[in-house]
Design a protein around this motif. Structure first.
Motif, PDB file in Angstrom:
ATOM      1  N   ASN A 114       2.992  -5.500  -4.338  1.00  0.00           N
ATOM      2  CA  ASN A 114       3.983  -6.622  -4.209  1.00  0.00           C
ATOM      3  C   ASN A 114       4.105  -6.629  -2.654  1.00  0.00           C
ATOM      4  O   ASN A 114       4.369  -7.895  -2.237  1.00  0.00           O
ATOM      5  CB  ASN A 114       5.012  -6.509  -4.966  1.00  0.00           C
ATOM      6  CG  ASN A 114       4.801  -6.917  -6.386  1.00  0.00           C
ATOM      7  OD1 ASN A 114       3.955  -7.382  -6.754  1.00  0.00           O
ATOM      8  ND2 ASN A 114       5.604  -6.014  -7.268  1.00  0.00           N
ATOM      9  N   CYS A 115       4.515  -5.778  -1.933  1.00  0.00           N
ATOM     10  CA  CYS A 115       4.508  -5.762  -0.572  1.00  0.00           C
ATOM     11  C   CYS A 115       3.274  -6.136   0.195  1.00  0.00           C
ATOM     12  O   CYS A 115       3.431  -6.843   1.342  1.00  0.00           O
ATOM     13  CB  CYS A 115       4.962  -4.119  -0.073  1.00  0.00           C
ATOM     14  SG  CYS A 115       6.626  -3.782  -0.644  1.00  0.00           S
ATOM     15  N   LEU A 116       2.346  -5.840  -0.294  1.00  0.00           N
ATOM     16  CA  LEU A 116       0.940  -6.255   0.519  1.00  0.00           C
ATOM     17  C   LEU A 116       0.722  -7.733   0.200  1.00  0.00           C
ATOM     18  O   LEU A 116       0.791  -8.507   1.125  1.00  0.00           O
ATOM     19  CB  LEU A 116      -0.159  -5.628  -0.180  1.00  0.00           C
ATOM     20  CG  LEU A 116      -1.456  -5.657   0.428  1.00  0.00           C
ATOM     21  CD1 LEU A 116      -1.579  -4.952   1.823  1.00  0.00           C
ATOM     22  CD2 LEU A 116      -2.479  -4.971  -0.558  1.00  0.00           C
ATOM     23  N   ARG A 117       0.986  -8.077  -1.142  1.00  0.00           N
ATOM     24  CA  ARG A 117       0.975  -9.732  -1.069  1.00  0.00           C
ATOM     25  C   ARG A 117       1.993 -10.320  -0.419  1.00  0.00           C
ATOM     26  O   ARG A 117       1.628 -11.498   0.037  1.00  0.00           O
ATOM     27  CB  ARG A 117       1.086  -9.789  -2.865  1.00  0.00           C
ATOM     28  CG  ARG A 117       0.029  -9.529  -3.475  1.00  0.00           C
ATOM     29  CD  ARG A 117       0.357  -9.655  -5.096  1.00  0.00           C
ATOM     30  NE  ARG A 117       0.793 -10.793  -5.536  1.00  0.00           N
ATOM     31  CZ  ARG A 117       0.200 -11.630  -5.891  1.00  0.00           C
ATOM     32  NH1 ARG A 117      -1.283 -11.546  -6.070  1.00  0.00           N
ATOM     33  NH2 ARG A 117       0.320 -12.868  -6.309  1.00  0.00           N
ATOM     34  N   ALA A 118       3.284 -10.008  -0.370  1.00  0.00           N
ATOM     35  CA  ALA A 118       4.017 -10.610   0.625  1.00  0.00           C
ATOM     36  C   ALA A 118       3.852 -10.805   2.003  1.00  0.00           C
ATOM     37  O   ALA A 118       3.775 -11.587   2.498  1.00  0.00           O
ATOM     38  CB  ALA A 118       5.403  -9.896   0.544  1.00  0.00           C
ATOM     39  N   LEU A 119       3.121  -9.696   2.596  1.00  0.00           N
ATOM     40  CA  LEU A 119       2.634  -9.823   4.009  1.00  0.00           C
ATOM     41  C   LEU A 119       1.413 -10.834   4.112  1.00  0.00           C
ATOM     42  O   LEU A 119       1.493 -11.842   4.956  1.00  0.00           O
ATOM     43  CB  LEU A 119       1.981  -8.517   4.371  1.00  0.00           C
ATOM     44  CG  LEU A 119       1.344  -8.466   5.804  1.00  0.00           C
ATOM     45  CD1 LEU A 119       2.584  -8.517   6.852  1.00  0.00           C
ATOM     46  CD2 LEU A 119       0.893  -6.983   6.119  1.00  0.00           C
ATOM     47  N   TRP A 120       0.413 -10.750   3.082  1.00  0.00           N
ATOM     48  CA  TRP A 120      -0.721 -11.598   3.111  1.00  0.00           C
ATOM     49  C   TRP A 120      -0.213 -13.060   3.007  1.00  0.00           C
ATOM     50  O   TRP A 120      -0.841 -13.806   3.579  1.00  0.00           O
ATOM     51  CB  TRP A 120      -1.746 -11.169   2.286  1.00  0.00           C
ATOM     52  CG  TRP A 120      -2.661  -9.939   2.796  1.00  0.00           C
ATOM     53  CD1 TRP A 120      -2.307  -8.628   2.683  1.00  0.00           C
ATOM     54  CD2 TRP A 120      -3.770 -10.113   3.999  1.00  0.00           C
ATOM     55  NE1 TRP A 120      -3.406  -7.957   3.733  1.00  0.00           N
ATOM     56  CE2 TRP A 120      -4.277  -8.575   4.307  1.00  0.00           C
ATOM     57  CE3 TRP A 120      -4.183 -11.143   4.272  1.00  0.00           C
ATOM     58  CZ2 TRP A 120      -5.259  -8.543   5.128  1.00  0.00           C
ATOM     59  CZ3 TRP A 120      -5.373 -10.989   5.179  1.00  0.00           C
ATOM     60  CH2 TRP A 120      -5.802  -9.509   5.746  1.00  0.00           C
ATOM     61  N   HIS A 121       0.516 -13.338   2.040  1.00  0.00           N
ATOM     62  CA  HIS A 121       0.860 -14.782   1.602  1.00  0.00           C
ATOM     63  C   HIS A 121       1.657 -15.381   2.596  1.00  0.00           C
ATOM     64  O   HIS A 121       1.605 -16.540   2.937  1.00  0.00           O
ATOM     65  CB  HIS A 121       1.685 -14.611   0.310  1.00  0.00           C
ATOM     66  CG  HIS A 121       0.296 -14.416  -0.952  1.00  0.00           C
ATOM     67  ND1 HIS A 121       0.774 -14.293  -2.224  1.00  0.00           N
ATOM     68  CD2 HIS A 121      -0.676 -14.507  -0.994  1.00  0.00           C
ATOM     69  CE1 HIS A 121      -0.087 -13.965  -2.900  1.00  0.00           C
ATOM     70  NE2 HIS A 121      -1.155 -14.234  -2.078  1.00  0.00           N
ATOM     71  N   LYS A 122       2.821 -14.470   3.221  1.00  0.00           N
ATOM     72  CA  LYS A 122       3.508 -15.012   4.110  1.00  0.00           C
ATOM     73  C   LYS A 122       3.084 -15.165   5.757  1.00  0.00           C
ATOM     74  O   LYS A 122       3.350 -16.227   6.551  1.00  0.00           O
ATOM     75  CB  LYS A 122       4.810 -14.220   4.203  1.00  0.00           C
ATOM     76  CG  LYS A 122       6.078 -14.891   5.203  1.00  0.00           C
ATOM     77  CD  LYS A 122       7.237 -14.273   4.617  1.00  0.00           C
ATOM     78  CE  LYS A 122       8.731 -14.756   5.289  1.00  0.00           C
ATOM     79  NZ  LYS A 122       8.942 -16.184   5.182  1.00  0.00           N
ATOM     80  N   VAL A 123       1.985 -14.227   5.979  1.00  0.00           N
ATOM     81  CA  VAL A 123       1.885 -14.129   7.383  1.00  0.00           C
ATOM     82  C   VAL A 123       0.382 -14.237   7.556  1.00  0.00           C
ATOM     83  O   VAL A 123      -0.311 -15.083   8.363  1.00  0.00           O
ATOM     84  CB  VAL A 123       2.515 -13.108   8.217  1.00  0.00           C
ATOM     85  CG1 VAL A 123       1.676 -12.561   9.519  1.00  0.00           C
ATOM     86  CG2 VAL A 123       3.857 -13.167   8.331  1.00  0.00           C
TER      87      VAL A 123
END
Length: 274
Positions: free
Chosen positions: A143-152
């Motif tokens: 979930n942390c990885l997805r947040a970084l990729w989806h947001k930035v």
């Protein structure tokens, strides 16, 4: 040849390995890797000394492996001998090579006989660390990885838009995982598995700095988790913590990817964050 660590500090597992080695005075040669220059594997860049008590600034940097330090070296047969998967982190200790961050951390823990609190000998205390290490791969890390990729990384680095609905769903899933981290693991303890910092805390904080690097205010409204973060930073050393996270905290400023790099990255990134 002594201990070598192949790391890119953009990677959360690499940051955990780097902090652990530096904090415990483990002598190593850093073989830097750039995930954004040649795929999710590696593109080896300039070298900095990983030895303890040595400055890590620009003045201490040297060319890595002489003329062999060139873009795309991660695809070479030489690196494949260290890690056939061509991913980081990777360790080489003489003729011995090792991949996977948890395995590397446990190897360093056992070889260098670091303080017991990192991975306790007590059966039940050790089991608590193991419990977190088994849980985090498909939950917090994902979930942390997805947040970084989806947001930035998708919109800024790759130039690919992410729908508001997808981003909202990703952040909601992250929020639910953070609540589980508090309720199941942290509870009212100083650290995730007890009164002292362990590998669980180190791995967790490096994961959480991914969404922080994306601009997510994940510690706001979570005073218990924010206090835990401050304790972890103090335990590893604030200067070392900031050094290890300098790259990820600048993720929002990433320049657009070269079209060739983008073409290489897209299928592997999509597979990674599904």
């Amino acid at each position: 040849m002594g201990l070598e660590l192949y790391l890119d500090l953009l990677s959360q597992p690499c940051r955990a390995v780097y902090i652990f080695a530096k904090r415990n005075g483990i002598p190593f040669e850093l073989r830097p890797v750039e995930l954004r220059k040649g795929g999710l594997g590696l593109g080896l860049g300039p070298e900095g000394s990983g030895r303890p008590n040595t400055a890590q600034g620009d003045a201490g940097r040297q060319p890595l492996l002489g003329a062999r330090a060139e873009k795309g070296q991660h695809l070479s047969d030489a690196f494949a001998q260290v890690n056939p998967l061509k991913k980081v982190p990777a360790l080489r200790d003489g003729d011995f090579t090792l991949t996977e961050s948890v395995a590397i951390l446990l190897y360093l823990n056992r070889k260098y006989k670091v303080p017991d609190h990192w991975y306790p000998q007590d059966l039940q205390a050790c089991a608590r660390v193991d419990e977190y290490l088994a849980w985090q791969h498909t939950t917090l890390r994902r979930n942390c990885l997805r947040a970084l990729w989806h947001k930035v990384m998708f919109p800024v680095f790759l130039g690919e838009p992410v729908s508001p609905e997808m981003l909202a769903a990703t952040l909601a899933e992250l929020d639910a995982t953070l609540q589980l981290l508090e309720d199941k693991f942290l509870q009212n303890k100083a650290f995730l598995t007890g009164p002292h910092i362990s590998l669980a805390d180190l791995i967790a904080i490096t994961e959480l700095m991914h969404p922080v690097g994306a601009g997510c205010q994940i510690f706001e409204g979570r005073p218990k988790l924010a206090a835990w973060r401050r304790r972890v930073e103090a335990a590893v050393g604030e200067d070392l913590f900031q050094e290890a996270h300098e790259v990820i905290l600048k993720a929002k400023d990433s320049p657009p990817a070269d079209p060739i790099i983008k073409q290489k990255l897209m299928p592997r990134v999509l597979a990674m964050i599904q």
